[in-house]
Design a protein around this motif. Sequence first.
Motif, PDB file in Angstrom:
ATOM      1  N   GLY A   3       3.972  45.978 -37.747  1.00 32.56           N
ATOM      2  CA  GLY A   3       3.518  44.731 -38.353  1.00 32.56           C
ATOM      3  C   GLY A   3       2.247  44.231 -37.699  1.00 32.56           C
ATOM      4  O   GLY A   3       2.208  43.987 -36.497  1.00 32.56           O
ATOM      5  N   PHE A   4       1.189  44.103 -38.490  1.00 36.48           N
ATOM      6  CA  PHE A   4      -0.070  43.531 -38.026  1.00 36.48           C
ATOM      7  C   PHE A   4      -0.239  42.137 -38.622  1.00 36.48           C
ATOM      8  O   PHE A   4       0.356  41.807 -39.636  1.00 36.48           O
ATOM      9  CB  PHE A   4      -1.263  44.399 -38.469  1.00 36.48           C
ATOM     10  CG  PHE A   4      -1.413  45.655 -37.674  1.00 36.48           C
ATOM     11  CD1 PHE A   4      -2.198  45.690 -36.543  1.00 36.48           C
ATOM     12  CD2 PHE A   4      -0.752  46.803 -38.061  1.00 36.48           C
ATOM     13  CE1 PHE A   4      -2.335  46.852 -35.809  1.00 36.48           C
ATOM     14  CE2 PHE A   4      -0.881  47.972 -37.358  1.00 36.48           C
ATOM     15  CZ  PHE A   4      -1.669  47.996 -36.219  1.00 36.48           C
ATOM     16  N   TYR A   5      -1.093  41.383 -38.030  1.00 33.42           N
ATOM     17  CA  TYR A   5      -1.447  40.046 -38.488  1.00 33.42           C
ATOM     18  C   TYR A   5      -0.257  39.095 -38.471  1.00 33.42           C
ATOM     19  O   TYR A   5       0.025  38.374 -39.407  1.00 33.42           O
ATOM     20  CB  TYR A   5      -2.102  40.075 -39.875  1.00 33.42           C
ATOM     21  CG  TYR A   5      -2.920  38.826 -40.148  1.00 33.42           C
ATOM     22  CD1 TYR A   5      -4.100  38.616 -39.457  1.00 33.42           C
ATOM     23  CD2 TYR A   5      -2.495  37.876 -41.047  1.00 33.42           C
ATOM     24  CE1 TYR A   5      -4.838  37.470 -39.672  1.00 33.42           C
ATOM     25  CE2 TYR A   5      -3.226  36.722 -41.272  1.00 33.42           C
ATOM     26  CZ  TYR A   5      -4.391  36.523 -40.583  1.00 33.42           C
ATOM     27  OH  TYR A   5      -5.112  35.389 -40.791  1.00 33.42           O
ATOM     28  N   TYR A   6       0.471  39.134 -37.399  1.00 40.84           N
ATOM     29  CA  TYR A   6       1.578  38.206 -37.193  1.00 40.84           C
ATOM     30  C   TYR A   6       1.091  37.038 -36.349  1.00 40.84           C
ATOM     31  O   TYR A   6       0.510  37.234 -35.289  1.00 40.84           O
ATOM     32  CB  TYR A   6       2.705  38.899 -36.413  1.00 40.84           C
ATOM     33  CG  TYR A   6       3.661  39.707 -37.244  1.00 40.84           C
ATOM     34  CD1 TYR A   6       4.993  39.346 -37.301  1.00 40.84           C
ATOM     35  CD2 TYR A   6       3.253  40.829 -37.944  1.00 40.84           C
ATOM     36  CE1 TYR A   6       5.898  40.093 -38.032  1.00 40.84           C
ATOM     37  CE2 TYR A   6       4.148  41.577 -38.680  1.00 40.84           C
ATOM     38  CZ  TYR A   6       5.466  41.204 -38.720  1.00 40.84           C
ATOM     39  OH  TYR A   6       6.363  41.937 -39.442  1.00 40.84           O
ATOM     40  N   HIS A   7       1.334  35.843 -36.806  1.00 40.44           N
ATOM     41  CA  HIS A   7       1.049  34.650 -35.995  1.00 40.44           C
ATOM     42  C   HIS A   7       2.341  34.257 -35.300  1.00 40.44           C
ATOM     43  O   HIS A   7       2.911  33.200 -35.529  1.00 40.44           O
ATOM     44  CB  HIS A   7       0.508  33.517 -36.866  1.00 40.44           C
ATOM     45  CG  HIS A   7      -0.868  33.774 -37.350  1.00 40.44           C
ATOM     46  ND1 HIS A   7      -1.972  33.716 -36.516  1.00 40.44           N
ATOM     47  CD2 HIS A   7      -1.333  34.115 -38.559  1.00 40.44           C
ATOM     48  CE1 HIS A   7      -3.047  33.998 -37.204  1.00 40.44           C
ATOM     49  NE2 HIS A   7      -2.697  34.251 -38.445  1.00 40.44           N
ATOM     50  N   ILE A   8       2.806  35.127 -34.454  1.00 38.66           N
ATOM     51  CA  ILE A   8       4.106  34.982 -33.816  1.00 38.66           C
ATOM     52  C   ILE A   8       4.010  34.370 -32.420  1.00 38.66           C
ATOM     53  O   ILE A   8       5.007  33.953 -31.853  1.00 38.66           O
ATOM     54  CB  ILE A   8       4.809  36.360 -33.763  1.00 38.66           C
ATOM     55  CG1 ILE A   8       6.295  36.199 -33.508  1.00 38.66           C
ATOM     56  CG2 ILE A   8       4.145  37.291 -32.765  1.00 38.66           C
ATOM     57  CD1 ILE A   8       7.087  37.468 -33.685  1.00 38.66           C
ATOM     58  N   LEU A   9       2.825  34.295 -31.876  1.00 38.63           N
ATOM     59  CA  LEU A   9       2.661  33.795 -30.508  1.00 38.63           C
ATOM     60  C   LEU A   9       2.793  32.279 -30.468  1.00 38.63           C
ATOM     61  O   LEU A   9       2.019  31.549 -31.079  1.00 38.63           O
ATOM     62  CB  LEU A   9       1.308  34.222 -29.940  1.00 38.63           C
ATOM     63  CG  LEU A   9       1.080  35.727 -29.869  1.00 38.63           C
ATOM     64  CD1 LEU A   9      -0.333  36.014 -29.379  1.00 38.63           C
ATOM     65  CD2 LEU A   9       2.109  36.387 -28.980  1.00 38.63           C
ATOM     66  N   HIS A  10       3.754  31.821 -29.724  1.00 43.01           N
ATOM     67  CA  HIS A  10       4.043  30.392 -29.589  1.00 43.01           C
ATOM     68  C   HIS A  10       2.861  29.647 -28.981  1.00 43.01           C
ATOM     69  O   HIS A  10       2.320  30.049 -27.951  1.00 43.01           O
ATOM     70  CB  HIS A  10       5.297  30.230 -28.734  1.00 43.01           C
ATOM     71  CG  HIS A  10       5.529  28.846 -28.262  1.00 43.01           C
ATOM     72  ND1 HIS A  10       5.751  27.805 -29.122  1.00 43.01           N
ATOM     73  CD2 HIS A  10       5.556  28.338 -27.024  1.00 43.01           C
ATOM     74  CE1 HIS A  10       5.920  26.704 -28.430  1.00 43.01           C
ATOM     75  NE2 HIS A  10       5.800  27.001 -27.147  1.00 43.01           N
ATOM     76  N   ALA A  11       2.433  28.584 -29.650  1.00 43.31           N
ATOM     77  CA  ALA A  11       1.393  27.661 -29.158  1.00 43.31           C
ATOM     78  C   ALA A  11       0.010  28.289 -29.036  1.00 43.31           C
ATOM     79  O   ALA A  11      -0.827  27.809 -28.293  1.00 43.31           O
ATOM     80  CB  ALA A  11       1.816  27.043 -27.829  1.00 43.31           C
ATOM     81  N   VAL A  12      -0.250  29.356 -29.761  1.00 38.77           N
ATOM     82  CA  VAL A  12      -1.581  29.961 -29.785  1.00 38.77           C
ATOM     83  C   VAL A  12      -2.093  29.907 -31.214  1.00 38.77           C
ATOM     84  O   VAL A  12      -1.481  30.459 -32.117  1.00 38.77           O
ATOM     85  CB  VAL A  12      -1.549  31.425 -29.278  1.00 38.77           C
ATOM     86  CG1 VAL A  12      -2.932  32.059 -29.399  1.00 38.77           C
ATOM     87  CG2 VAL A  12      -1.062  31.481 -27.842  1.00 38.77           C
ATOM     88  N   ASP A  13      -3.176  29.233 -31.443  1.00 37.48           N
ATOM     89  CA  ASP A  13      -3.822  28.960 -32.724  1.00 37.48           C
ATOM     90  C   ASP A  13      -2.824  28.720 -33.850  1.00 37.48           C
ATOM     91  O   ASP A  13      -2.129  27.722 -33.855  1.00 37.48           O
ATOM     92  CB  ASP A  13      -4.918  29.977 -33.073  1.00 37.48           C
ATOM     93  CG  ASP A  13      -4.469  31.407 -33.297  1.00 37.48           C
ATOM     94  OD1 ASP A  13      -3.622  31.635 -34.159  1.00 37.48           O
ATOM     95  OD2 ASP A  13      -4.994  32.293 -32.618  1.00 37.48           O
ATOM     96  N   LYS A  14      -2.681  29.600 -34.828  1.00 37.38           N
ATOM     97  CA  LYS A  14      -1.778  29.377 -35.961  1.00 37.38           C
ATOM     98  C   LYS A  14      -0.338  29.784 -35.664  1.00 37.38           C
ATOM     99  O   LYS A  14       0.492  29.836 -36.560  1.00 37.38           O
ATOM    100  CB  LYS A  14      -2.256  30.170 -37.181  1.00 37.38           C
ATOM    101  CG  LYS A  14      -3.508  29.659 -37.811  1.00 37.38           C
ATOM    102  CD  LYS A  14      -3.810  30.482 -39.050  1.00 37.38           C
ATOM    103  CE  LYS A  14      -5.023  29.969 -39.772  1.00 37.38           C
ATOM    104  NZ  LYS A  14      -5.319  30.766 -40.960  1.00 37.38           N
ATOM    105  N   GLY A  15      -0.059  30.072 -34.414  1.00 39.70           N
ATOM    106  CA  GLY A  15       1.285  30.513 -34.037  1.00 39.70           C
ATOM    107  C   GLY A  15       2.319  29.410 -34.176  1.00 39.70           C
ATOM    108  O   GLY A  15       2.026  28.280 -34.570  1.00 39.70           O
ATOM    109  N   THR A  16       3.541  29.752 -33.841  1.00 40.91           N
ATOM    110  CA  THR A  16       4.653  28.825 -34.002  1.00 40.91           C
ATOM    111  C   THR A  16       4.527  27.625 -33.065  1.00 40.91           C
ATOM    112  O   THR A  16       3.923  27.718 -31.996  1.00 40.91           O
ATOM    113  CB  THR A  16       5.980  29.538 -33.725  1.00 40.91           C
ATOM    114  OG1 THR A  16       6.004  29.964 -32.371  1.00 40.91           O
ATOM    115  CG2 THR A  16       6.183  30.715 -34.656  1.00 40.91           C
ATOM    116  N   GLN A  17       5.110  26.530 -33.488  1.00 42.05           N
ATOM    117  CA  GLN A  17       5.080  25.316 -32.678  1.00 42.05           C
ATOM    118  C   GLN A  17       6.176  25.320 -31.614  1.00 42.05           C
ATOM    119  O   GLN A  17       6.024  24.696 -30.577  1.00 42.05           O
ATOM    120  CB  GLN A  17       5.230  24.078 -33.574  1.00 42.05           C
ATOM    121  CG  GLN A  17       4.091  23.916 -34.557  1.00 42.05           C
ATOM    122  CD  GLN A  17       2.750  23.776 -33.860  1.00 42.05           C
ATOM    123  OE1 GLN A  17       2.589  22.933 -32.983  1.00 42.05           O
ATOM    124  NE2 GLN A  17       1.799  24.592 -34.238  1.00 42.05           N
TER     125      GLN A  17
END
Length: 60
Positions: A3-17
């Motif tokens: 999986g590419f282009y995942y905004h899965i990183l917490h608290a990094v730009d469009k990532g999860t809150q």
Amino acid sequence: MIGFYYHILHAVDKGTQVIEDSLYMKKWAVNGGTYTIVPTPHHINDQYINKKGIIQRVEK
């Protein structure tokens, strides 16, 4: 599947809150057959400026 282009990183730009959402996304991906996730934070595009400390924290 990778999986590419995942905004899965917490608290990094469009990532999860919240971290729980990151964990949910990970479980969802794995249950769907993904075995590798390549997180893709935005970097210095005049909208998101991810500071070095944040990226180093993610590496841990």
